[in-house]
Design a protein around this motif. Structure first.
Motif, PDB file in Angstrom:
ATOM      1  N   MET A   1       1.718  57.185  56.307  1.00 52.62           N
ATOM      2  CA  MET A   1       0.887  57.693  55.247  1.00 52.62           C
ATOM      3  C   MET A   1      -0.143  58.649  55.784  1.00 52.62           C
ATOM      4  N   SER A   2      -0.698  58.337  57.032  1.00 53.99           N
ATOM      5  CA  SER A   2      -1.398  59.024  57.621  1.00 53.99           C
ATOM      6  C   SER A   2      -1.034  60.490  57.900  1.00 53.99           C
ATOM      7  N   ASN A   3       0.195  60.569  58.281  1.00 58.79           N
ATOM      8  CA  ASN A   3       0.764  61.853  58.662  1.00 58.79           C
ATOM      9  C   ASN A   3       0.925  62.812  57.181  1.00 58.79           C
ATOM     10  N   THR A   4       1.118  62.233  56.174  1.00 61.63           N
ATOM     11  CA  THR A   4       1.018  62.711  54.729  1.00 61.63           C
ATOM     12  C   THR A   4      -0.278  63.420  54.705  1.00 61.63           C
ATOM     13  N   ILE A   5      -1.365  62.721  54.795  1.00 62.69           N
ATOM     14  CA  ILE A   5      -2.753  62.823  54.486  1.00 62.69           C
ATOM     15  C   ILE A   5      -3.045  64.096  55.423  1.00 62.69           C
ATOM     16  N   ASP A   6      -2.485  64.303  56.776  1.00 61.54           N
ATOM     17  CA  ASP A   6      -3.037  65.213  57.660  1.00 61.54           C
ATOM     18  C   ASP A   6      -2.226  66.449  56.999  1.00 61.54           C
ATOM     19  N   ILE A   7      -0.940  66.381  56.612  1.00 64.30           N
ATOM     20  CA  ILE A   7      -0.139  67.582  56.071  1.00 64.30           C
ATOM     21  C   ILE A   7      -0.930  68.202  54.924  1.00 64.30           C
ATOM     22  N   ILE A   8      -1.229  67.335  54.098  1.00 67.18           N
ATOM     23  CA  ILE A   8      -2.095  67.702  52.634  1.00 67.18           C
ATOM     24  C   ILE A   8      -3.389  68.395  53.115  1.00 67.18           C
ATOM     25  N   SER A   9      -3.927  67.647  53.952  1.00 65.05           N
ATOM     26  CA  SER A   9      -5.300  68.186  54.510  1.00 65.05           C
ATOM     27  C   SER A   9      -5.155  69.608  55.158  1.00 65.05           C
ATOM     28  N   GLU A  10      -4.177  69.760  55.983  1.00 68.33           N
ATOM     29  CA  GLU A  10      -4.062  71.081  56.568  1.00 68.33           C
ATOM     30  C   GLU A  10      -3.585  72.210  55.569  1.00 68.33           C
ATOM     31  N   LYS A  11      -2.782  71.981  54.479  1.00 68.47           N
ATOM     32  CA  LYS A  11      -2.284  72.896  53.729  1.00 68.47           C
ATOM     33  C   LYS A  11      -3.534  73.307  52.691  1.00 68.47           C
ATOM     34  N   TRP A  12      -4.328  72.168  52.392  1.00 72.81           N
ATOM     35  CA  TRP A  12      -5.553  72.678  51.511  1.00 72.81           C
ATOM     36  C   TRP A  12      -6.198  73.311  52.321  1.00 72.81           C
ATOM     37  N   SER A  13      -6.657  72.941  53.533  1.00 68.99           N
ATOM     38  CA  SER A  13      -7.819  73.964  54.308  1.00 68.99           C
ATOM     39  C   SER A  13      -7.227  75.220  54.504  1.00 68.99           C
ATOM     40  N   GLN A  14      -5.909  75.520  54.534  1.00 70.61           N
ATOM     41  CA  GLN A  14      -5.290  76.700  54.613  1.00 70.61           C
ATOM     42  C   GLN A  14      -5.580  77.435  53.475  1.00 70.61           C
ATOM     43  N   GLU A  15      -5.646  76.743  52.216  1.00 65.66           N
ATOM     44  CA  GLU A  15      -5.778  77.521  50.872  1.00 65.66           C
ATOM     45  C   GLU A  15      -7.335  77.961  50.753  1.00 65.66           C
ATOM     46  N   VAL A  16      -8.203  77.005  51.101  1.00 64.35           N
ATOM     47  CA  VAL A  16      -9.785  77.082  50.965  1.00 64.35           C
ATOM     48  C   VAL A  16     -10.691  77.339  51.972  1.00 64.35           C
ATOM     49  N   GLY A  17     -10.100  77.238  53.305  1.00 63.79           N
ATOM     50  CA  GLY A  17     -11.001  77.445  54.573  1.00 63.79           C
ATOM     51  C   GLY A  17     -11.569  76.103  54.787  1.00 63.79           C
ATOM     52  N   ALA A  18     -13.103  76.052  54.965  1.00 62.67           N
ATOM     53  CA  ALA A  18     -13.659  74.671  55.098  1.00 62.67           C
ATOM     54  C   ALA A  18     -13.748  73.999  53.930  1.00 62.67           C
ATOM     55  N   ILE A  19     -12.995  72.844  53.786  1.00 62.94           N
ATOM     56  CA  ILE A  19     -12.967  72.030  52.558  1.00 62.94           C
ATOM     57  C   ILE A  19     -14.384  71.667  52.235  1.00 62.94           C
ATOM     58  N   ASP A  20     -14.553  71.785  51.033  1.00 59.65           N
ATOM     59  CA  ASP A  20     -15.966  71.287  50.498  1.00 59.65           C
ATOM     60  C   ASP A  20     -15.812  70.428  49.410  1.00 59.65           C
ATOM     61  N   LEU A  21     -15.954  69.209  49.350  1.00 57.51           N
ATOM     62  CA  LEU A  21     -15.507  68.084  48.272  1.00 57.51           C
ATOM     63  C   LEU A  21     -16.535  68.238  47.164  1.00 57.51           C
ATOM     64  N   LYS A  22     -17.683  69.033  47.229  1.00 60.66           N
ATOM     65  CA  LYS A  22     -18.552  69.410  46.279  1.00 60.66           C
ATOM     66  C   LYS A  22     -18.074  70.358  45.388  1.00 60.66           C
ATOM     67  N   ASN A  23     -17.242  71.433  45.837  1.00 66.05           N
ATOM     68  CA  ASN A  23     -16.721  72.753  45.240  1.00 66.05           C
ATOM     69  C   ASN A  23     -15.571  72.378  44.223  1.00 66.05           C
ATOM     70  N   PRO A  24     -16.027  72.920  42.849  1.00 64.95           N
ATOM     71  CA  PRO A  24     -14.975  72.291  41.758  1.00 64.95           C
ATOM     72  C   PRO A  24     -13.483  73.180  42.146  1.00 64.95           C
ATOM     73  N   LYS A  25     -13.682  74.371  42.800  1.00 65.47           N
ATOM     74  CA  LYS A  25     -12.555  75.143  42.906  1.00 65.47           C
ATOM     75  C   LYS A  25     -11.710  74.446  43.991  1.00 65.47           C
ATOM     76  N   HIS A  26     -12.414  73.885  44.946  1.00 67.09           N
ATOM     77  CA  HIS A  26     -11.495  73.127  46.170  1.00 67.09           C
ATOM     78  C   HIS A  26     -10.789  72.051  45.581  1.00 67.09           C
ATOM     79  N   ILE A  27     -11.289  71.415  44.511  1.00 64.15           N
ATOM     80  CA  ILE A  27     -10.982  70.118  43.832  1.00 64.15           C
ATOM     81  C   ILE A  27      -9.694  70.537  43.167  1.00 64.15           C
ATOM     82  N   ALA A  28      -9.846  71.440  42.151  1.00 65.04           N
ATOM     83  CA  ALA A  28      -8.859  72.169  41.399  1.00 65.04           C
ATOM     84  C   ALA A  28      -7.470  72.596  42.363  1.00 65.04           C
TER      85      ALA A  28
END
Length: 72
Positions: A1-28
């Motif tokens: 599971m941790s590996n899956t979370i790492d993969i998702i986090s990496e792909k997400w950060s590639q799309e948005v840069g520094a992840i900001d949980l308070k940014n609605p665009k990042h959440i979308a």
């Protein structure tokens, strides 16, 4: 599971840069990514709610898009 979370986090950060949980665009973008992975809508919504409403003061950034619990 941790590996899956790492993969998702990496792909997400590639799309948005520094992840900001308070940014609605990042959440979308995260929501879209999870839905495209075939995760059921209700599960995505529940996970996003937990992530956004969680006590983020408990965590500190340790690397690009990676966090750990403070004091550990």
């Amino acid at each position: 599971m941790s590996n899956t979370i790492d993969i998702i986090s990496e792909k997400w950060s590639q799309e948005v840069g520094a992840i900001d949980l308070k940014n609605p665009k990042h959440i979308a973008i995260l929501s879209r990514m999870l839905l495209e992975m075939g995760i059921p809508f209700n599960d995505v919504q529940q996970s996003i709610s937990r992530l956004v409403e969680g006590d983020d003061d408990k965590y500190v950034s340790i690397d690009y898009g990676r966090y750990k619990e403070k004091g550990k």
